[in-house]
Scaffold this motif. Structure first.
Motif, PDB file in Angstrom:
ATOM      1  N   PRO A 147       6.633  16.764  -0.582  1.00 30.15           N
ATOM      2  CA  PRO A 147       6.116  15.591  -1.025  1.00 30.15           C
ATOM      3  C   PRO A 147       6.028  14.691   0.228  1.00 30.15           C
ATOM      4  O   PRO A 147       6.783  14.357   0.887  1.00 30.15           O
ATOM      5  CB  PRO A 147       6.788  14.861  -1.978  1.00 30.15           C
ATOM      6  N   GLN A 148       4.817  14.079   0.344  1.00 31.78           N
ATOM      7  CA  GLN A 148       4.546  13.102   1.406  1.00 31.78           C
ATOM      8  C   GLN A 148       4.424  11.661   0.707  1.00 31.78           C
ATOM      9  O   GLN A 148       3.811  11.729  -0.528  1.00 31.78           O
ATOM     10  CB  GLN A 148       3.216  13.526   2.207  1.00 31.78           C
ATOM     11  N   ALA A 149       4.849  10.742   1.324  1.00 27.31           N
ATOM     12  CA  ALA A 149       5.094   9.425   0.738  1.00 27.31           C
ATOM     13  C   ALA A 149       5.137   8.484   2.034  1.00 27.31           C
ATOM     14  O   ALA A 149       5.700   8.568   2.865  1.00 27.31           O
ATOM     15  CB  ALA A 149       6.475   9.335  -0.028  1.00 27.31           C
ATOM     16  N   LEU A 150       3.850   7.590   2.082  1.00 31.85           N
ATOM     17  CA  LEU A 150       3.762   6.915   2.962  1.00 31.85           C
ATOM     18  C   LEU A 150       3.573   5.275   2.574  1.00 31.85           C
ATOM     19  O   LEU A 150       3.132   5.193   1.078  1.00 31.85           O
ATOM     20  CB  LEU A 150       2.561   6.832   3.895  1.00 31.85           C
ATOM     21  N   LYS A 151       4.207   4.202   3.174  1.00 32.65           N
ATOM     22  CA  LYS A 151       4.219   2.951   2.576  1.00 32.65           C
ATOM     23  C   LYS A 151       3.846   1.771   3.646  1.00 32.65           C
ATOM     24  O   LYS A 151       4.656   2.127   4.815  1.00 32.65           O
ATOM     25  CB  LYS A 151       5.748   2.517   1.751  1.00 32.65           C
ATOM     26  N   TYR A 170       0.997  -1.027   0.040  1.00 29.58           N
ATOM     27  CA  TYR A 170       0.039   0.164   0.055  1.00 29.58           C
ATOM     28  C   TYR A 170       0.769   1.333   0.049  1.00 29.58           C
ATOM     29  O   TYR A 170       1.497   1.330   0.943  1.00 29.58           O
ATOM     30  CB  TYR A 170      -0.937  -0.162   1.143  1.00 29.58           C
ATOM     31  N   VAL A 171       0.816   1.924  -1.019  1.00 30.00           N
ATOM     32  CA  VAL A 171       1.801   3.178  -1.334  1.00 30.00           C
ATOM     33  C   VAL A 171       0.839   4.385  -1.502  1.00 30.00           C
ATOM     34  O   VAL A 171      -0.048   4.269  -2.247  1.00 30.00           O
ATOM     35  CB  VAL A 171       2.435   2.960  -2.378  1.00 30.00           C
ATOM     36  N   PHE A 172       1.321   5.456  -1.027  1.00 32.89           N
ATOM     37  CA  PHE A 172       0.456   6.684  -0.958  1.00 32.89           C
ATOM     38  C   PHE A 172       1.386   7.703  -1.010  1.00 32.89           C
ATOM     39  O   PHE A 172       2.471   8.157  -0.404  1.00 32.89           O
ATOM     40  CB  PHE A 172      -0.359   6.766   0.282  1.00 32.89           C
TER      41      PHE A 172
END
Length: 193
Positions: free
Chosen positions: A106-110, A95-97
């Motif tokens: 930039p925001q990146a969540l995994k 699940y990558v956002f």
């Protein structure tokens, strides 16, 4: 126009072009220390950058619902459909956002979920924000004014009930049956000869 005049105009334009180009270089050296400054004219006009949102946002509340031993279907119900489900890694969902906005980092969540025999074995990833923390990050710095109250008070509910009760509902008289419209249509087929 004579050749002598034409040669003089060309020489003047060449000298003028050299002066303008050298002025651009000296202007750059004058403003080099002003890179992020508001007084730098280059920073006054910036192109619009569209907001780019990709993937599935997974909140801390959703991650807290995950328990080892959950079936795949239940994990999908909690987290949604995974962004990446590889044929080569059938027991792993990613699940990558990512969120890219103008004037912000930039925001990146995994989050990666691992299965064994179609049940959740473990999960790992970034520390996920709660839904309220994430919404507060989305603040676009716009002043929207006062948000109206979306619930009625007890007094307002009682007043609405009284108003509805006092309005007399007159039963509608039965409508008179309306017959088919009186229209004449041409025949669909030509008459037999």
């Amino acid at each position: 126009m004579s050749a002598k005049n034409r040669h003089g105009i060309q020489a003047t334009l060449t000298v003028l072009a050299c002066v303008v180009l050298s002025a651009c270089g000296s202007m750059k050296s004058m403003t080099s220390g002003l890179g992020d400054s508001k007084i730098n004219p280059v920073n006054w006009i910036t192109p619009y950058k569209i907001e780019i949102v990709q993937g599935n946002f997974v909140s801390r509340e959703q991650v807290e619902l995950l328990k080892p031993g959950m079936p795949r279907v239940q994990v999908r119900d909690v987290l949604g459909t995974p962004l990446l489900a590889s044929v080569f890694h059938a027991d792993r969902w990613d699940y990558v956002f990512t969120l890219k906005r103008q004037n912000t980092e930039p925001q990146a969540l995994k989050l990666t979920v691992f299965f064994k025999n179609d049940v959740l074995e473990r999960f790992e990833g970034d520390a996920m924000p709660s839904e309220t923390e994430f919404v507060s990050r989305l603040d676009s710095r716009r002043k929207l004014g006062k948000v109206p109250v979306l619930e009625l008070s007890e007094e307002q509910l009682q007043a609405a009930e009284k108003k509805r009760a006092t309005s007399s509902v007159v039963p509608a008289a039965p409508a008179t049956p309306v017959g088919p419209p009186s229209a004449s249509y041409p025949p669909l087929e030509s008459p037999a000869r």
